[in-house]
Design a protein around this motif. Structure first.
Motif, PDB file in Angstrom:
ATOM      1  N   LEU A   1      -5.485  -9.889  17.727  1.00 27.23           N
ATOM      2  CA  LEU A   1      -5.990 -10.002  16.353  1.00 27.23           C
ATOM      3  C   LEU A   1      -7.201  -9.100  16.131  1.00 27.23           C
ATOM      4  O   LEU A   1      -7.341  -8.470  15.080  1.00 27.23           O
ATOM      5  CB  LEU A   1      -6.342 -11.457  16.046  1.00 27.23           C
ATOM      6  CG  LEU A   1      -5.173 -12.379  15.718  1.00 27.23           C
ATOM      7  CD1 LEU A   1      -5.648 -13.824  15.604  1.00 27.23           C
ATOM      8  CD2 LEU A   1      -4.495 -11.953  14.418  1.00 27.23           C
TER       9      LEU A   1
ATOM     10  N   TYR B   1      -1.692 -14.066   6.528  1.00 27.76           N
ATOM     11  CA  TYR B   1      -1.276 -12.699   6.876  1.00 27.76           C
ATOM     12  C   TYR B   1       0.081 -12.369   6.266  1.00 27.76           C
ATOM     13  O   TYR B   1       0.335 -11.213   5.903  1.00 27.76           O
ATOM     14  CB  TYR B   1      -1.235 -12.524   8.390  1.00 27.76           C
ATOM     15  CG  TYR B   1      -2.578 -12.727   9.062  1.00 27.76           C
ATOM     16  CD1 TYR B   1      -3.759 -12.338   8.415  1.00 27.76           C
ATOM     17  CD2 TYR B   1      -2.683 -13.307  10.321  1.00 27.76           C
ATOM     18  CE1 TYR B   1      -4.998 -12.531   9.018  1.00 27.76           C
ATOM     19  CE2 TYR B   1      -3.914 -13.503  10.929  1.00 27.76           C
ATOM     20  CZ  TYR B   1      -5.062 -13.118  10.271  1.00 27.76           C
ATOM     21  OH  TYR B   1      -6.287 -13.314  10.862  1.00 27.76           O
TER      22      TYR B   1
ATOM     23  N   THR C   1      -8.236  -8.306   6.757  1.00 24.20           N
ATOM     24  CA  THR C   1      -8.600  -7.450   7.890  1.00 24.20           C
ATOM     25  C   THR C   1     -10.038  -7.711   8.339  1.00 24.20           C
ATOM     26  O   THR C   1     -10.271  -8.242   9.424  1.00 24.20           O
ATOM     27  CB  THR C   1      -8.406  -5.967   7.534  1.00 24.20           C
ATOM     28  OG1 THR C   1      -9.189  -5.637   6.369  1.00 24.20           O
ATOM     29  CG2 THR C   1      -6.944  -5.671   7.258  1.00 24.20           C
TER      30      THR C   1
ATOM     31  N   SER D   1      -6.819  -6.075  13.544  1.00 24.29           N
ATOM     32  CA  SER D   1      -7.661  -6.180  12.349  1.00 24.29           C
ATOM     33  C   SER D   1      -8.593  -4.980  12.260  1.00 24.29           C
ATOM     34  O   SER D   1      -8.909  -4.506  11.164  1.00 24.29           O
ATOM     35  CB  SER D   1      -8.463  -7.482  12.359  1.00 24.29           C
ATOM     36  OG  SER D   1      -9.400  -7.514  13.417  1.00 24.29           O
TER      37      SER D   1
ATOM     38  N   SER E   1     -10.960 -11.360   9.006  1.00 24.12           N
ATOM     39  CA  SER E   1     -10.492 -11.803  10.320  1.00 24.12           C
ATOM     40  C   SER E   1     -11.417 -11.311  11.416  1.00 24.12           C
ATOM     41  O   SER E   1     -11.804 -12.069  12.315  1.00 24.12           O
ATOM     42  CB  SER E   1      -9.068 -11.292  10.571  1.00 24.12           C
ATOM     43  OG  SER E   1      -8.164 -11.848   9.647  1.00 24.12           O
ATOM     44  N   PHE E   2     -11.774 -10.030  11.350  1.00 19.93           N
ATOM     45  CA  PHE E   2     -12.626  -9.463  12.404  1.00 19.93           C
ATOM     46  C   PHE E   2     -13.960 -10.199  12.502  1.00 19.93           C
ATOM     47  O   PHE E   2     -14.351 -10.651  13.580  1.00 19.93           O
ATOM     48  CB  PHE E   2     -12.868  -7.977  12.142  1.00 19.93           C
ATOM     49  CG  PHE E   2     -13.889  -7.387  13.065  1.00 19.93           C
ATOM     50  CD1 PHE E   2     -13.542  -6.979  14.340  1.00 19.93           C
ATOM     51  CD2 PHE E   2     -15.229  -7.264  12.680  1.00 19.93           C
ATOM     52  CE1 PHE E   2     -14.489  -6.450  15.207  1.00 19.93           C
ATOM     53  CE2 PHE E   2     -16.180  -6.743  13.536  1.00 19.93           C
ATOM     54  CZ  PHE E   2     -15.813  -6.336  14.809  1.00 19.93           C
TER      55      PHE E   2
ATOM     56  N   THR F   1      -1.709  -0.267   6.857  1.00 13.67           N
ATOM     57  CA  THR F   1      -2.164  -1.615   6.496  1.00 13.67           C
ATOM     58  C   THR F   1      -1.031  -2.622   6.600  1.00 13.67           C
ATOM     59  O   THR F   1      -1.212  -3.730   7.134  1.00 13.67           O
ATOM     60  CB  THR F   1      -2.742  -1.613   5.069  1.00 13.67           C
ATOM     61  OG1 THR F   1      -3.846  -0.696   5.003  1.00 13.67           O
ATOM     62  CG2 THR F   1      -3.230  -3.003   4.678  1.00 13.67           C
TER      63      THR F   1
ATOM     64  N   MET G   1      -0.455  -8.742  12.929  1.00 12.97           N
ATOM     65  CA  MET G   1      -1.363  -9.890  12.939  1.00 12.97           C
ATOM     66  C   MET G   1      -0.606 -11.202  12.783  1.00 12.97           C
ATOM     67  O   MET G   1      -0.999 -12.234  13.343  1.00 12.97           O
ATOM     68  CB  MET G   1      -2.416  -9.734  11.842  1.00 12.97           C
ATOM     69  CG  MET G   1      -3.413  -8.611  12.125  1.00 12.97           C
ATOM     70  SD  MET G   1      -4.539  -8.257  10.754  1.00 12.97           S
ATOM     71  CE  MET G   1      -5.622  -9.680  10.847  1.00 12.97           C
TER      72      MET G   1
ATOM     73  N   ASN H   1      -8.862  -2.572   9.149  1.00 10.84           N
ATOM     74  CA  ASN H   1     -10.127  -2.287   8.467  1.00 10.84           C
ATOM     75  C   ASN H   1     -10.236  -0.806   8.116  1.00 10.84           C
ATOM     76  O   ASN H   1     -10.613  -0.430   7.001  1.00 10.84           O
ATOM     77  CB  ASN H   1     -11.316  -2.673   9.361  1.00 10.84           C
ATOM     78  CG  ASN H   1     -11.523  -4.173   9.437  1.00 10.84           C
ATOM     79  OD1 ASN H   1     -11.133  -4.908   8.545  1.00 10.84           O
ATOM     80  ND2 ASN H   1     -12.137  -4.625  10.507  1.00 10.84           N
TER      81      ASN H   1
ATOM     82  N   GLY I   1     -11.935  -4.449  18.748  1.00  7.70           N
ATOM     83  CA  GLY I   1     -11.722  -4.378  17.303  1.00  7.70           C
ATOM     84  C   GLY I   1     -12.583  -3.320  16.655  1.00  7.70           C
ATOM     85  O   GLY I   1     -12.167  -2.647  15.700  1.00  7.70           O
TER      86      GLY I   1
ATOM     87  N   SER J   1      -0.283  -3.372  10.149  1.00 10.44           N
ATOM     88  CA  SER J   1      -1.336  -4.212  10.729  1.00 10.44           C
ATOM     89  C   SER J   1      -1.112  -5.684  10.413  1.00 10.44           C
ATOM     90  O   SER J   1      -1.218  -6.547  11.300  1.00 10.44           O
ATOM     91  CB  SER J   1      -2.708  -3.766  10.200  1.00 10.44           C
ATOM     92  OG  SER J   1      -3.001  -2.448  10.591  1.00 10.44           O
ATOM     93  N   PHE J   2      -0.775  -5.990   9.166  1.00  5.28           N
ATOM     94  CA  PHE J   2      -0.573  -7.394   8.803  1.00  5.28           C
ATOM     95  C   PHE J   2       0.660  -7.993   9.489  1.00  5.28           C
ATOM     96  O   PHE J   2       0.652  -9.164   9.879  1.00  5.28           O
ATOM     97  CB  PHE J   2      -0.467  -7.543   7.290  1.00  5.28           C
ATOM     98  CG  PHE J   2      -1.791  -7.474   6.583  1.00  5.28           C
ATOM     99  CD1 PHE J   2      -2.835  -8.296   6.964  1.00  5.28           C
ATOM    100  CD2 PHE J   2      -2.002  -6.580   5.542  1.00  5.28           C
ATOM    101  CE1 PHE J   2      -4.069  -8.238   6.327  1.00  5.28           C
ATOM    102  CE2 PHE J   2      -3.230  -6.512   4.894  1.00  5.28           C
ATOM    103  CZ  PHE J   2      -4.263  -7.337   5.294  1.00  5.28           C
TER     104      PHE J   2
END
Length: 495
Positions: A373, A459, A258, A377, A261-262, A330, A337, A381, A310, A333-334
């Motif tokens: 993304l 991911y 997370t 991400s 990536s950000f 979470t 992504m 986070n 983000g 989110s993945f």
């Protein structure tokens, strides 16, 4: 996942800050919280956000500086710039470990002032050397490394705010603190855009001058409005103790996916856009200074949008995790992504098949994929960081012999330690992203497509780990061997 319940309080007095110092702070004391504690916490949160915001801006300053460094003038190619951007990411990741317990050593207010003023060093060095294209690449790397000081601020800021807020509000508070800090990335990119649009791509020193002033403002506000808590207990030993728990390793790994990536994409997005815009403008011919300036402007016009969205989505992730659960948000989110990375893979594959083509559809796909993304991400986070205090609250509650104040104090100590460790490991993911992109641009197609495949695969792994550990068997990570938990508690309260 269970948490320590909110307990009633016999206190009828509002917490008092004497000389910016607060003794016996207890955010779980409902009466004290309503009597003035929440106002103190909010005041410290706002000061923390500003200082961390400036820290993130300084940390990411080289993602902006490279837009002011045309290859024909500075003699640094795309691969060299990706490595240059990775250096402060690495230094910032390493510094997050000592910064984690700096607030307990010096006090939250005191350390915020010190860490803010320390940012004057990298900005002054950048201001001096960026105007000298004849500077060696090694010197530029050393100067960029000093920008890593801004990356360490996140760990101390998050550990400090974690101590100020009660369990029921940590997801929102930590998300807001981190999100407000993260906005420092698009903020400096937006200032870079304004400079390029007004004065062209040969005036980077203006960006540095602006932040020299802002650093001073952040330090003054911290001195006037923030406080030191005397009962914070996160220290170097806590960093060792927290690693006894499997969840610490798992959460740190997920945070690579997370936050890694950000921050990695935040540093690289502008350069990727610039390279693609320049390829469309030159169509295989040598780039002229005018083309390079135009590509830099186009890239700057878009690059700040991703980090901005983000950053704004991070508090949302914390809020959703408070209501729905960190594990569920979470995992979602993945999965999202993975889909966003798939868009980049398809766009990159098509672009490699038609090199040099100024294809609007391809550029649109790149922008859409990266924006998704960034947003997702950011949500991840917030949800991952919400999981940290919830996990250790559950572990403390599992020992029924502990009284509530001891359990809450131990939970805050372990949570603060893991916030620093996960923040450091997650930032290393940003280093990895820039190194993977560098290797990808050195490949046959001299593009980012291979890197996109790597990101998508990672991911998938993160999604599988999240589902296996926190959703397939939600209680699997909660039980902790009694001896390990007792040992950690003993280390925390008998030293």
């Amino acid at each position: 996942m269970t948490t320590i319940s909110q307990r009633p309080s016999n206190s009828s007095h509002s917490p008092v800050s004497v000389g910016h110092r607060i003794d016996n702070w207890d955010p779980e004391d409902e009466a004290a919280w309503e009597a003035g504690g929440k106002n103190i916490a909010r005041r410290n949160l706002l000061g923390s956000i500003l200082a961390e915001h400036i820290g993130f801006s300084v940390w990411s300053v080289w993602s902006v500086m490279v837009l002011f460094m045309p290859a024909a003038v500075y003699h640094i190619d795309a691969a060299g710039k990706f490595f240059l951007v990775a250096v402060p990411t690495l230094v910032g990741a390493i510094l997050r470990l000592p910064y984690t317990f700096a607030t307990t050593t010096f006090g939250g207010r005191n350390w915020t002032i010190i860490s803010a003023l320390a940012l004057l060093v990298p900005m002054t060095l950048t201001l001096y050397f960026i105007s000298r294209p004849e500077t060696s690449y090694t010197t530029f790397m050393i100067v960029a490394a000093f920008a890593g000081l801004g990356g360490g601020n996140f760990a101390s800021s998050m550990t400090n705010i974690n101590a100020f807020y009660p369990q029921r509000l940590k997801g929102w508070a930590l998300g807001l603190n981190a999100g407000g800090g993260n906005i420092g990335v698009p903020a400096i990119q937006l200032i870079g855009l304004l400079v390029i649009a007004t004065w062209g791509n040969r005036s980077p020193q203006i960006v540095c001058a602006v932040y020299l002033v802002l650093i001073g403002i952040a330090a003054v506000i911290a001195a006037l409005y923030m406080d030191n808590l005397t009962d914070q207990k996160t220290d170097a030993r806590s960093l060792i103790d927290v690693l006894r728990f499997r969840d610490s390793w798992i959460i740190s790994f997920l945070y690579i996916g997370t936050f890694g990536s950000f921050i990695g994409f935040s540093f690289a997005f502008g350069q990727i856009l610039q390279l693609n815009f320049l390829a469309g403008l030159t169509n295989g011919a040598p780039a002229t200074p005018a083309m390079q300036a135009t590509a830099a402007l186009h890239a700057a016009q878009i690059a700040f949008i991703g980090p901005l969205l983000g950053s704004l989505s991070r508090p949302l992730g914390g809020r959703l995790a408070d209501k729905i659960g960190g594990g569920k948000i979470t995992l979602s989110s993945f999965v999202a992504m993975m889909a966003a990375a798939g868009i980049l893979v398809v766009a990159g594959t098509v672009d490699d098949a038609t090199p040099g083509a100024a294809n609007t559809a391809i550029m649109t796909a790149y922008v859409v994929g990266f924006i998704l993304l960034f947003v997702i991400s950011g949500i991840g986070n917030g949800s991952v960081y919400k999981m940290i205090p919830a996990i250790f609250a559950a572990k403390a509650a599992a020992l029924h012999t502990l009284d509530a104040p001891t359990a809450a104090a131990w939970s805050r100590t372990m949570s603060g330690a893991l916030i620093g460790i996960a923040g450091a490991v997650g930032a290393l993911g940003g280093v990895g992203i820039n190194l993977v992109l560098r290797a990808s641009y050195l490949g046959v197609h001299k593009s980012a497509t291979t890197a996109f495949w790597v990101f998508a695969a990672f991911y998938i792994v993160c999604a599988v780990v999240t589902w296996t550990v926190y959703l397939r068997r939600p209680t699997a990570s909660t039980p902790t061997p009694a001896d390990a938990l007792t040992h950690s508690l003993t280390n925390s309260f008998e030293r």
